[in-house]
Write a protein that holds these residues in place. Structure first.
Motif, short mmCIF file in Angstrom:
data_model
loop_
_atom_site.label_atom_id
_atom_site.label_comp_id
_atom_site.label_asym_id
_atom_site.label_seq_id
_atom_site.Cartn_x
_atom_site.Cartn_y
_atom_site.Cartn_z
N GLY A 68 20.46 -7.41 9.22
CA GLY A 68 19.37 -8.35 9.53
C GLY A 68 18.43 -8.66 8.39
N GLY A 69 17.33 -9.30 8.77
CA GLY A 69 16.30 -9.66 7.82
C GLY A 69 15.00 -9.84 8.57
N VAL A 70 13.90 -9.92 7.83
CA VAL A 70 12.57 -10.00 8.44
C VAL A 70 11.88 -11.29 8.02
N LEU A 71 11.30 -11.99 9.01
CA LEU A 71 10.46 -13.17 8.75
C LEU A 71 9.02 -12.74 9.01
N VAL A 72 8.11 -13.10 8.09
CA VAL A 72 6.68 -12.84 8.32
C VAL A 72 6.06 -14.17 8.73
N ASP A 73 5.48 -14.22 9.92
CA ASP A 73 4.98 -15.50 10.43
C ASP A 73 3.70 -15.24 11.24
N GLY A 74 2.60 -15.84 10.78
CA GLY A 74 1.34 -15.72 11.51
C GLY A 74 0.91 -14.28 11.73
N GLY A 75 1.07 -13.44 10.74
CA GLY A 75 0.61 -12.05 10.85
C GLY A 75 1.55 -11.15 11.65
N THR A 76 2.69 -11.67 12.04
CA THR A 76 3.66 -10.87 12.80
C THR A 76 4.96 -10.80 12.01
N TYR A 77 5.59 -9.62 12.06
CA TYR A 77 6.93 -9.48 11.48
C TYR A 77 7.95 -9.74 12.58
N TYR A 78 8.98 -10.54 12.26
CA TYR A 78 10.09 -10.74 13.19
C TYR A 78 11.36 -10.24 12.52
N TRP A 79 12.00 -9.28 13.15
CA TRP A 79 13.23 -8.68 12.61
C TRP A 79 14.40 -9.25 13.42
N TYR A 80 15.26 -10.01 12.72
CA TYR A 80 16.46 -10.58 13.34
C TYR A 80 17.68 -9.80 12.84
N GLY A 81 18.66 -9.63 13.71
CA GLY A 81 19.86 -8.94 13.27
C GLY A 81 20.95 -9.01 14.32
N GLU A 82 22.03 -8.29 14.04
CA GLU A 82 23.18 -8.28 14.94
C GLU A 82 22.94 -7.25 16.05
N ASP A 83 22.99 -7.71 17.29
CA ASP A 83 22.99 -6.79 18.43
C ASP A 83 24.46 -6.50 18.73
N ARG A 84 24.86 -5.26 18.46
CA ARG A 84 26.27 -4.86 18.60
C ARG A 84 26.51 -4.07 19.88
N THR A 85 25.57 -4.15 20.84
CA THR A 85 25.70 -3.35 22.07
C THR A 85 27.05 -3.59 22.73
N ASP A 86 27.44 -4.86 22.84
CA ASP A 86 28.73 -5.21 23.42
C ASP A 86 29.73 -5.39 22.28
N PRO A 87 30.68 -4.45 22.10
CA PRO A 87 31.59 -4.55 20.96
C PRO A 87 32.41 -5.85 20.98
N ASP A 115 3.16 -3.86 12.56
CA ASP A 115 2.97 -2.80 11.56
C ASP A 115 4.28 -2.30 10.93
N LEU A 116 5.40 -2.91 11.24
CA LEU A 116 6.73 -2.53 10.73
C LEU A 116 7.26 -1.23 11.34
N HIS A 117 6.47 -0.57 12.21
CA HIS A 117 6.93 0.67 12.82
C HIS A 117 7.30 0.47 14.29
N HIS A 118 6.41 -0.23 15.02
CA HIS A 118 6.63 -0.44 16.46
C HIS A 118 7.25 -1.82 16.65
N TRP A 119 8.45 -1.86 17.19
CA TRP A 119 9.17 -3.13 17.33
C TRP A 119 9.40 -3.44 18.80
N THR A 120 8.98 -4.63 19.21
CA THR A 120 9.16 -5.07 20.60
C THR A 120 10.33 -6.03 20.67
N HIS A 121 11.24 -5.73 21.58
CA HIS A 121 12.43 -6.57 21.70
C HIS A 121 12.04 -7.92 22.30
N GLN A 122 12.32 -8.99 21.56
CA GLN A 122 12.02 -10.34 22.05
C GLN A 122 13.24 -10.99 22.67
N GLY A 123 14.32 -10.25 22.71
CA GLY A 123 15.52 -10.75 23.40
C GLY A 123 16.60 -11.21 22.45
N LYS A 124 17.64 -11.77 23.07
CA LYS A 124 18.79 -12.28 22.32
C LYS A 124 18.52 -13.75 22.06
#
Ligand code: DGJ
Length: 356
Positions: free
Chosen positions: A51-70, A82-91
């Motif tokens: 994945g990668g991180v977008l910084v937008d409006g004071g928030t970090y957004y981490w996008y990446g591959e969700d591999r839960t379903d192989p 804060d780069l430590h606590h990440w809230t899942h915004q969904g698929k």
């Protein structure tokens, strides 16, 4: 709190006979612990590989591959202050969102998102692939929100120039253009955006300037002016570009499938190159294997010039969903050399102690 969530995650893993990523998980509320279990704010393991991180409006957004379903990789999004606590915004994008003819066989790797101020759109690029890795196209989708939903724009190979491809090439590059595999995006200070990707069957990296919408290459295409072949014949992938004091840096890996190898850093005065390769930036145990991981992104820390987070994946090829994250401090010394230093446990204050 987090310690409780890790304990619950471990208990569920044991009861369900799921393998644990690493039994050494510690509290990640305030520090980074590369290679350890990393849970989101609802207690699920973060699924944002490659994945990668977008910084937008004071928030970090981490996008990446969700591999839960192989059977189906989807693009996930997590947010954090804060780069430590990440809230899942969904698929935010899945193969089901592709046009009908692409849905059945395609999977998505290494998604990245940038924001386009002119169009007020969030623009997602990823490597769109099919079993066998010969499809090798760019996927582009856009959204009006960082958390999606993203809408399909196109699937294509950005550069169609024939640089001497063979007629019997399984990647069909003569007809379709250079392959598009491991990729990254970069927005320069002048807001021009670029896509970096492993092309020519991974032998050569391409840097391609995007047009004003960030959804397509700049037209007319001209080699050396709007796009370039870099690290020619070097067989590099996993590009992670960043900029410091007017120079362009690029971390890459070798091409050994899911197995780790030595990273390399390269530097250029111009974004289109030429890039001069300078060797392995990693220091510490297993530095020759990039700490058993592969680069995916370099995040410049807002308001901390010269301080970056190196993001990499410690792939678990048998269970990709259990692949771990290696986040480490990356700094540029006063002489311009790049260093990525192993730490079992670290936070952003480490940059005050690292020697320049
Ligand atoms: C290495 C790449 O970096 C990954 O993203 C993935 O494509 C694997 N190869 C597949 O073997």
């Amino acid at each position: 709190m987090l310690t409780n969530r890790i304990a619950i995650f471990r208990l569920v893993s044991i009861l369900c006979c799921l393998p644990l990523w690493d039994t050494q998980a510690q509290d990640q509320d305030t520090s980074f612990q590369p290679g350890q279990i990393w849970l989101d704010t609802s207690g699920g393991p973060i699924q944002a590989h490659g994945g990668g991180v977008l910084v937008d409006g004071g928030t970090y957004y981490w996008y990446g591959e969700d591999r839960t379903d192989p059977a189906q990789t989807v693009v996930s999004c997590y947010s954090s202050k804060d780069l430590h606590h990440w809230t899942h915004q969904g698929k935010v994008y899945s193969p089901n969102d592709l046009p009908q003819e692409l849905r059945a066989r395609c999977f998505i790797e290494r998604p990245k998102v940038i924001y386009n101020r002119k169009t007020n759109r969030y623009v997602l690029w990823a490597h769109l692939e099919q079993p066998g890795y010969h499809f090798s196209k760019a996927l582009v989708a856009t959204s009006t929100s960082p958390t999606g939903p993203f809408r399909f724009e196109r699937a294509f190979r950005p550069i169609s120039e024939d640089v001497g491809f063979k007629d019997d090439d399984p990647d069909q590059q003569k007809a379709l253009g250079g392959t598009f595999r491991d990729m990254n995006l970069f927005v320069d200070d002048d807001e021009k955006a670029y896509v970096f990707y492993a092309s020519e069957g991974n032998w050569t990296m391409y840097v391609v300037q995007l047009d004003d919408t960030y959804t397509a290459p700049q037209i007319p295409q001209e080699q050396g002016k709007t796009w370039a072949r870099i690290l020619v014949g070097r067989l590099r992938e996993a590009p992670a570009p960043f900029k410091y004091k007017g120079r362009y840096y690029l971390i890459t890996s070798g091409c050994t499938g899911w197995s780790p190898n030595a990273a390399d850093w390269a530097v250029a005065d111009n974004i289109l190159g030429p890039y001069e390769s300078r060797g392995n930036p990693c220091h510490g145990p297993e530095a020759a294997l990039t700490f058993r991981s592969q680069s995916t992104y370099v995040l410049p820390l807002p308001n901390m010039p010269g301080c970056f987070v190196f993001m990499a994946d410690r792939w678990n090829p048998r269970r990709l969903q259990d692949s771990a994250y290696i986040w480490l401090p990356l700094l540029i010394h006063d002489d311009g050399t790049v260093a990525i230093v192993w730490h079992d446990n670290w936070d952003l204050s480490v940059f005050e102690r690292l020697e320049r």
